[in-house]
Every structure is written in C-alpha cells, then in structure tokens.
Scaffold this active site. Sequence first.
Site, mmCIF file in Angstrom:
data_model
loop_
_atom_site.group_PDB
_atom_site.id
_atom_site.type_symbol
_atom_site.label_atom_id
_atom_site.label_comp_id
_atom_site.label_asym_id
_atom_site.label_seq_id
_atom_site.Cartn_x
_atom_site.Cartn_y
_atom_site.Cartn_z
ATOM 1 N N CYS A 35 -28.376 20.955 23.627
ATOM 2 C CA CYS A 35 -26.989 21.489 24.075
ATOM 3 C C CYS A 35 -26.884 21.621 22.996
ATOM 4 C CB CYS A 35 -26.478 20.172 24.470
ATOM 5 S SG CYS A 35 -24.761 19.860 24.769
ATOM 6 N N LYS A 72 0.906 -1.131 -0.326
ATOM 7 C CA LYS A 72 0.023 -0.216 0.090
ATOM 8 C C LYS A 72 0.669 0.982 -0.380
ATOM 9 C CE LYS A 72 -3.319 2.298 2.296
ATOM 10 N NZ LYS A 72 -3.341 3.813 2.409
#
Length: 758
Positions: free
Chosen positions: A437, A120
Amino acid sequence: MSQGSEAEAQIEALREQIRFHNRQYYVYDAPQIPDAEYDRLMRQLQVLEAEHPELLSDDSPTQRVGGEPLQGFAEVHHRVAMLSLDNAFNAQKINEFDRRVRDQLGLAADASLIYAAEPKLDGLAISLRYEQGRLVQAATRGDGSCGEDVSSNVRTIKAIPLRLIGDDVPPVLEVRGEIFMPKAGFARLNEAARQQGEKEFVNPRNAAAGSLRQLDPRITAQRPLAFFCYGFGEIAGGPLEQSQSQSILRLRDWGLPVSPLLEQVDGVDGIVDYYQRIEAQREHLNYEIDGVVFKVDLFEQQQQLGFIARAPRWAIAYKFPAQEELTRVEAVEFQVGRTGAITPVARLQPVFVGGVTVSNATLHNMDEVLRKDVRPGDTVYVRRAGDVIPEVVRVLPERRPSDSKPVELPKLCPVCGSEVVRPEGEAVARCSGGLYCPAQRKEAIKHFASRKALDIEGLGDKLVEQLVEQGLVKDPADLFTLSLEELAGLERMAEKSAQNLLDALERSKQTSLARFLFALGIREVGDATAAALARHFRDLQPLMTAERDDFIHDSGIKGVGASTAQAICDTLAGPLPAEPLAGGLADWLAGMNVRGLNRAVAERLSERFGSLEALRQATPELLRREQRSLVEGVGPIVADHIVTFFRQPHNQEVIEKLRQVGVNWEEEAPPETPAESPLLGKTVVLTGTLSRPRSAIKAELQALGAKVTGSVSKNTDYLIAGAEAGSKLSKAQQLGVEILDEAGLARLLGGVSEQSDP
C-alpha cells in the site's frame, strides 16, 4: 583594611542582600522592601562592579541581563532521563492508577498510601544543574534523553538562583521544574506587542517557550518568566530525604522556588479532594495550569514501582477538562497510517480552541464514530483533549440536517484499493495491502530513515514520496539498491546530491540492533522499547523466534486481585455444603457474595480447578493474577504485536533482504555484573568535598556491588568523608559507622580488604 578588601566586602554584602530579597520575593512570596529600594541596591552593586571589574563573578545578580546573541543551542545529554507522565482525564483512570500502584506494592485497598500533589504548570520543562551550589547548566527536556543548552537564557530569570544557600547542598544537584509566564506578565507582553504593531503570543505557554529559546539572551531577560521546582535529576549521594515532598521542601530551604500548593494526600479520596480544590482555584491563580500531578511520595515505593518506557509507574497527571467550542463537520474522511490503520477524521469548519485554530479532529475508530453518531453536516462540540489532540466530544442532533446519512467504514482502502479488514476484538480496521500500500509504504520508509531509526541523512519526506510514486522503492531494502542514475534523474536531485544520498545509505548500513528494531516500525515499539529488546535478546534471531512467554510472566486467575484471592481462600476455609453443588461449581462460586468474585471469575476458577476440593487446596498466591514483564517496557499487548510482526512471512522477507544488502550490527554485549569484592552488598554514603565528581565515585562503588544512599543510618557500612563534611559525619560518628577518607576509599576501590583505617 585595604581599599580592595573593603570594596570586595561591600560588593559581597550587596550581593547577599539582593539574593535575600530575591528569595523573599520569588520563593516565599513575602517581599520586605519596595521595588524602588531593590533597584537602588542593584544600582549600587552595578557601580561598584564597574569600578572593580576584577571582582565580577558570574553568579552576581547583575549578570542576569544577558550576553551577546548565540549562534545556536548546544546539545545536552541528560544524565538522568527527563520522563513524561501518563495522563488521566477522569476519576475512573485515577482509580485504576491507584489500584495498579496498590497491587504492585502489595497494599490493601483501605491501606494508607501517601501521594505528593501539586498543580501541573503549563510551561516549559527545564533541568538545572548546580555544582558546589552554583548554577552551571540549564537544559530543555528535548526528547527526554537529550535537550538543548539554554544556560545563558535561564541565567536571566530572576526566580532562578545563580547560587544556592546553605552548607548542606550536595556537590552535584540537578533539579527539574517548569518555566512559565504568569498571566499578568503575559497580558503586559501582549499589550506591548499590540502597541508596537507586532504579533501577539497565543497563550502563556507559547510565550514562555518562545522566550526561553531566543538566541539573544537579552530578549529573554526582558520577558516576565517564573519558575517552580517539582523533581530531580542527578544528585550526588542519592535522594535528599525519604520522600518526594520532603525533598522538594529541602530545595526551598536552599533558595529554589517551589509550588506553594504542594501537599501530601492520602489515597484516591485525597487525590479527588485536592483535584477539586485546585480546579476551583484555577481561574484565580496567577499562572496557567492544565491539571494536577500526583506522585507516590516515598522514594522507596517509587523505586519498587519503577518505570515503563517513557513514564514512571508511580506518577500520573490528572488533567482538567479542556476548552470546548461549537463547530460544523464538513466531511468525514479516512486516513491510512504506516501500520495500515484506517482512521476516521472529521474535517471541521475552522474554530479557535485552547489557543490554536482547529480544522481537523480525530474520530479514533469506527466504534467511536457509531457511538457518537458523527455525520457530515453535524454541529459538534470540539475540544483539545489534554490540550493537545483535537477531539469531537458530542453531537447536537437537534441541529442535524434532514438529509444526513450515517458514516460507513470503507470496504476498500482509500489509497490502494486493497480489502479493509477488522480483526475480531480489535477496534481498529486495517488495510490488508501491507508494504504494497503506497500510504503504508511511504510512512514505513520515512520511519525507517528517521533520526532515531537508521538516520539516513538527506532522505526527506518529499524524496521518499518520489521514490515510492515512481516505483523505485517498494520496501526499505530497495533503498540500498538505488543507483546514481536513478537518483540523479529525480526532481531537484543533481548528481552531487544523489551521490551524497548513496554515501549516507552506505553509512547507515552499520547500525545498532536497537535502531534496526525501531526502524522496522513494529506497532507500539518506540526507541526506548527497542533498546530494551536489544539489551534483553542481544541479537535478532532469538527475538524473531520468541514467544509471548518470553516477554510476559503470566500466572493466577484473570480478574483476581490480592484482596479477592484472600477472600476466596478465607471463605473456602469455613464450613462448606455437604450436598453436591446445585448448578455446578461456577454457579456456587458466583453466589458466594465475595467482593470481586463475579460470574466471569467464577467460570475461570471452575475451568481451572474443576472441583471444589481442588480449589480449596489453592493458596492466595496461586489465585492472585500476576502479569510481570520480563523485558522492560513490554507489556502483554506489545508482546503480542512483536510476536505477530515476526511471524509474518512478508516481514521476514524484508528483514532477510535488508541483511543481504549489508545492513548489520554488532551483537549486544551482555550486561556487566559486579565482581566479587569487599563492597558487595555494603551500604555506602558519600559526604563532603571529594577530589573527583561524586557521580563518578558513586558509579565505581555501584560497579563493585555497593548500595550508595544519601543518608546515614544504623544500616550504613561506610561513610566516605571528604573535606568540610557536616552533619552526616557527626551522625556516622554517633552510630559507630566506619569512616573512610579518600585514601581508604582508594584501597576499597582497589579491591583490598574491607577493613580500612579511617
């Protein structure tokens, strides 16, 4: 021969020589001439092209120097999405991945399963589009569906051919790969920066990304960039070969560089062996890698496995352990996310890890805090998990201050003071304040207005914070009731900008169901999943009243795979005890010594069937656990989040308010199905040069129910042959496949009889 013809022949011969030596150097790592000789050939070509500018072509090796600076990068929509990969950081996750793949393919644990394996690369993902063998476009990944056109810059990279070789290159070929900067080139680049007193790059990946995104291609041309192919986008005619690894090697034959470490491996043992070998080589490679990628090799199996929202089910990246450093925890604080999640965060003494300075690290949840026993004042190892998210790995208790105290979950929300709740069975604690909230309110509204949601232009983070803090907006619906006077009175908001925002809010009311669903901020419902929900349910009301069974097909016994189900049935088919089962059915089953049949599974079987006689009548298919998603990208957990969200009265109220203020969308059109046609169920192959793009012809054929493949076989019904058809035409003739030219194709697309003249 005329002077013009002679010059043209010389120029083409030089170009071919230079392309050949480029392939030897970049593709095969086997240069045949010294750099000085290569430079001499290039100078000869430059002189001849200067003398004959009418013979200059955009795929000439001399055209890599870069043109004039760009004003910006154009947007490119990927015809085939550039997906991300799921990550694994340990052998357990790899075993789970392999087991999932085998279960979905119906393969036994000991059956052969071939994976394509390659390192990779730690660079920048890129998509290259070739038409008739010539590079016509290069685009970055972007968000997976839309990237940036960096063609001018990519054309300067010598490792990327401007023209492919071979007469069997598909008319349209999109390849995906990684642009990276070799370690040696990175060292030279930073040494030059030091000598000139300029800022150095942190790591090769940043250097590669920064080089590719220069608006002046001439700067990119000076950077030592390289490239390897690892995958595909759009291909005219379908897959190149039957497998991932074979198709990648075809790319090398056409002049594209591929990883020399590409291999086929068998099963988990092959995966682990390859991973260990590459990890041992990691420090000796001339480029950075951060793991290994494994892909199910056969395309037929890849197609069977399919995709989740942003990643294929048939591939995984096995990441290497990240770099670790020691630092000190200065404090542990709690953040409130837009879904109310209370997340503990370690504030760290700044430390340089994996190429960046880290001062914060997530502690995930209270279970992790207690398991690791992280306390303020502790000396800890910190790493960038997956080279992305800073994470506290472990504590050094021997260095702990004598007055340290354990961290406790706050009873009240640190933002609004509401009670903090932690549902049974969940690791995450949440503020119960909901949209009331401020922390959740701000984040929820920012998300609602974001580009992939309602895309409200001009409603930035700072403005959202002002609106919430001044009490003007308490939920997303309040945005649409704001007045010009209220907006104009805000800091840094004049009447014109206020009116522009009101106009943007009005425009955003006309949206799509997919965008609206994404804007609601349902847990784990991203834009791709929202689009899938919109396609499946077509309108909001059916989705709001949906139950879990509308998302997930659930059958069988939890914990029973295919091999365990078969083993249970085989055992029960043999001699059984004549006496009543001592201790009951669950105890007897747990003592059968069948692989995979543990105590928990035994109790589930006993509860489901009640008696040994009833259990003996069950088939492996009835026992085998199967959870099948009915909506693309929606698994059991996401299904629960969706159902829970729409059951909440306050969410229903907000949705109703949004509808009342005028937010609307058109009902999704039902998916089209192929009409009755002579091509329904037929297998078609395209070859040669056709008068229209092959992708367009392929789409029309598929719309009429045909299966379009890339290779000719005895199962092929028609070969559509254009000019300069090659090996596929010969094979079709050998197999007796019916061959059509474009006139015959036109009759087929017009819906006439499937019997057409070749």
